[in-house]
Design an enzyme around this catalytic site. Structure first.
Site, PDB file in Angstrom:
ATOM      1  N   TYR A 156      71.915  67.289  31.363  1.00 13.06           N
ATOM      2  CA  TYR A 156      70.483  66.984  31.312  1.00 13.06           C
ATOM      3  C   TYR A 156      69.860  67.392  29.979  1.00 13.06           C
ATOM      4  O   TYR A 156      69.237  66.572  29.288  1.00 13.06           O
ATOM      5  CB  TYR A 156      69.762  67.679  32.471  1.00 13.06           C
ATOM      6  CG  TYR A 156      68.264  67.662  32.324  1.00 13.06           C
ATOM      7  CD1 TYR A 156      67.572  66.455  32.230  1.00 13.06           C
ATOM      8  CD2 TYR A 156      67.525  68.848  32.265  1.00 13.06           C
ATOM      9  CE1 TYR A 156      66.191  66.426  32.067  1.00 13.06           C
ATOM     10  CE2 TYR A 156      66.148  68.827  32.112  1.00 13.06           C
ATOM     11  CZ  TYR A 156      65.489  67.618  32.008  1.00 13.06           C
ATOM     12  OH  TYR A 156      64.121  67.587  31.843  1.00 13.06           O
TER      13      TYR A 156
HETATM   14  N1  LIG Z   1      59.110  68.673  36.345  1.00 11.72           N
HETATM   15  C1  LIG Z   1      59.527  69.414  35.339  1.00 11.72           C
HETATM   16  O1  LIG Z   1      59.537  70.658  35.404  1.00 11.72           O
HETATM   17  C2  LIG Z   1      59.991  68.775  34.064  1.00 11.72           C
HETATM   18  C3  LIG Z   1      60.196  69.598  32.953  1.00 11.72           C
HETATM   19  C4  LIG Z   1      60.624  69.022  31.763  1.00 11.72           C
HETATM   20  C5  LIG Z   1      60.816  67.661  31.691  1.00 11.72           C
HETATM   21  N2  LIG Z   1      60.633  66.890  32.783  1.00 11.72           N
HETATM   22  C6  LIG Z   1      60.879  65.445  32.648  1.00 11.72           C
HETATM   23  O2  LIG Z   1      59.760  64.734  33.116  1.00 11.72           O
HETATM   24  C7  LIG Z   1      60.178  63.498  33.697  1.00 11.72           C
HETATM   25  C8  LIG Z   1      59.602  63.362  35.106  1.00 11.72           C
HETATM   26  O3  LIG Z   1      60.008  64.473  35.862  1.00 11.72           O
HETATM   27  P1  LIG Z   1      59.407  64.762  37.325  1.00 11.72           P
HETATM   28  O4  LIG Z   1      59.606  66.205  37.555  1.00 11.72           O
HETATM   29  O5  LIG Z   1      58.081  64.137  37.477  1.00 11.72           O
HETATM   30  O6  LIG Z   1      60.505  63.994  38.198  1.00 11.72           O
HETATM   31  P2  LIG Z   1      60.502  63.398  39.685  1.00 11.72           P
HETATM   32  O7  LIG Z   1      59.374  63.931  40.487  1.00 11.72           O
HETATM   33  O8  LIG Z   1      61.890  63.581  40.175  1.00 11.72           O
HETATM   34  O9  LIG Z   1      60.261  61.858  39.365  1.00 11.72           O
HETATM   35  C9  LIG Z   1      61.249  61.160  38.652  1.00 11.72           C
HETATM   36  C10 LIG Z   1      60.835  59.730  38.501  1.00 11.72           C
HETATM   37  O10 LIG Z   1      61.906  59.038  37.824  1.00 11.72           O
HETATM   38  C11 LIG Z   1      62.235  57.882  38.563  1.00 11.72           C
HETATM   39  N3  LIG Z   1      63.652  57.579  38.456  1.00 11.72           N
HETATM   40  C12 LIG Z   1      64.719  58.402  38.678  1.00 11.72           C
HETATM   41  N4  LIG Z   1      65.873  57.726  38.538  1.00 11.72           N
HETATM   42  C13 LIG Z   1      65.536  56.456  38.223  1.00 11.72           C
HETATM   43  C14 LIG Z   1      66.288  55.273  37.957  1.00 11.72           C
HETATM   44  N5  LIG Z   1      67.633  55.241  38.027  1.00 11.72           N
HETATM   45  N6  LIG Z   1      65.609  54.135  37.662  1.00 11.72           N
HETATM   46  C15 LIG Z   1      64.266  54.122  37.624  1.00 11.72           C
HETATM   47  N7  LIG Z   1      63.489  55.201  37.864  1.00 11.72           N
HETATM   48  C16 LIG Z   1      64.129  56.350  38.167  1.00 11.72           C
HETATM   49  C17 LIG Z   1      61.838  58.202  39.998  1.00 11.72           C
HETATM   50  O11 LIG Z   1      61.493  57.004  40.663  1.00 11.72           O
HETATM   51  P3  LIG Z   1      62.227  56.446  41.967  1.00 11.72           P
HETATM   52  O12 LIG Z   1      62.649  57.616  42.784  1.00 11.72           O
HETATM   53  O13 LIG Z   1      61.191  55.585  42.595  1.00 11.72           O
HETATM   54  O14 LIG Z   1      63.351  55.673  41.411  1.00 11.72           O
HETATM   55  C18 LIG Z   1      60.609  59.056  39.819  1.00 11.72           C
HETATM   56  O15 LIG Z   1      59.459  58.245  39.729  1.00 11.72           O
HETATM   57  C19 LIG Z   1      61.707  63.493  33.654  1.00 11.72           C
HETATM   58  O16 LIG Z   1      62.141  62.780  32.523  1.00 11.72           O
HETATM   59  C20 LIG Z   1      62.038  64.967  33.503  1.00 11.72           C
HETATM   60  O17 LIG Z   1      63.269  65.194  32.883  1.00 11.72           O
HETATM   61  C21 LIG Z   1      60.234  67.409  33.974  1.00 11.72           C
END
Ligand SMILES: NC(=O)c1ccc[n+]([C@@H]2O[C@H](COP(=O)([O-])OP(=O)(O)OC[C@H]3O[C@@H](n4cnc5c(N)ncnc54)[C@H](OP(=O)(O)O)[C@@H]3O)[C@@H](O)[C@H]2O)c1
Length: 249
Positions: A156
């Site tokens: 990741y």
């Molecule tokens: N939350 C944190 O602490 C954090 C910290 C640093 C960076 N980030 C980054 O921020 C971003 C969002 O994170 P989040 O925490 O909001 O994640 P989340 O709640 O798990 O949401 C992830 C999103 O990505 C979509 N997704 C996953 N696999 C996919 C695929 N194969 N095709 C299309 N869409 C896909 C999911 O949609 P579906 O399920 O509808 O496919 C969902 O809308 C990510 O890039 C993550 O690495 C998050």
């Protein structure tokens, strides 16, 4: 909220959940027509319904961004629906917490497919039209963890380091054509994905976050909205950390 993005079209990937959904809401609240994307149709349609109920403009396009084909299809559908994308937010991502020695080839490939190939080919499909128009914005959602030797999620964090490099290259490649490419680097943010990955355990993350709390998706969305605003007209190739001070340690 002021409607500073009226007339602009935005595509937010991973907008069925967490950071992406909040970003879609904020951009739509500022007047943008937002294409909400993800794989889960019911969550996507709910996100669209919430935006419309608040007076915003949004459509859902289902897409699996696990490679070039899905990314290209999404780009074409979003362009067809809106007439042209002005703001692309590459947010969809997966973050399995797996150490190096425990990472299967399948997990490695999935992480790189969704986190690197998806945004690469989506951007490659959309950014030439922005350049031809002489204006546009791409925001890549990275992570502060890609800049540290934090162990336990090797595929990741290395995939997000690759995206950081794409941010630099695209900023240099398309800046002369009026397109800005920036990244927002979140620290720990409370989302459905984090809840699934960590359960109720936040202790280790709070220990490395001077703010002493986890962030909210809206706080990342606000950073994207800043980058989309006229105030950020001279901001290109930037990495905006929104992490409660974690990267200061
Ligand atoms: N939350 C944190 O602490 C954090 C910290 C640093 C960076 N980030 C980054 O921020 C971003 C969002 O994170 P989040 O925490 O909001 O994640 P989340 O709640 O798990 O949401 C992830 C999103 O990505 C979509 N997704 C996953 N696999 C996919 C695929 N194969 N095709 C299309 N869409 C896909 C999911 O949609 P579906 O399920 O509808 O496919 C969902 O809308 C990510 O890039 C993550 O690495 C998050």
């Amino acid at each position: 909220m002021s409607e500073t993005l009226t007339g602009k079209n935005a595509l937010v990937t991973g907008a069925t959940s967490g950071i992406g959904r909040a970003t879609a809401q904020v951009l739509a609240g500022q007047g943008a027509h937002v294409v909400v994307s993800g794989r889960d149709t019911s969550r996507g349609e709910k996100a669209v319904a919430e935006i419309r109920a608040a007076g915003g403009k949004a459509d859902f396009v289902r897409a699996d961004l696990n490679g070039a084909a899905g990314a290209r299809e999404l780009a074409r559908a979003a362009t067809r629906i809106t007439g042209g994308i002005d703001i692309l937010v590459n947010n969809a991502g997966i973050y399995p917490f797996v150490a190096t020695g425990d990472t299967s080839e399948e997990v490695f490939d999935e992480v790189y497919d969704v986190n690197v190939k998806g945004p690469f080919f989506l951007t490659a499909e959309l950014i030439p039209a922005m350049a031809a128009k002489g204006a546009g914005l791409v925001v890549n959602i990275g992570t502060v963890a890609a800049r540290k030797g934090i162990t336990g999620a090797t595929a990741y964090t290395s995939s997000k380091a690759a995206v950081d490099q794409l941010t630099r290259i695209w900023a240099a490649e398309y800046g002369p054509s009026g397109v800005r490419v920036n990244a927002v680097l979140p620290g720990i943010i409370e989302t459905e994905g984090v809840q699934t990955a960590l359960g109720d355990e936040r202790g280790p993350f709070l220990a490395i976050t001077p703010a002493g709390r986890v962030g909210r998706p809206e706080e990342i969305a606000a950073a994207v909205a800043y980058l989309a605003s006229d105030s950020a007209a001279f901001v290109n190739g930037a990495f905006l950390t929104v992490d409660g001070g974690a990267s200061a340690l």
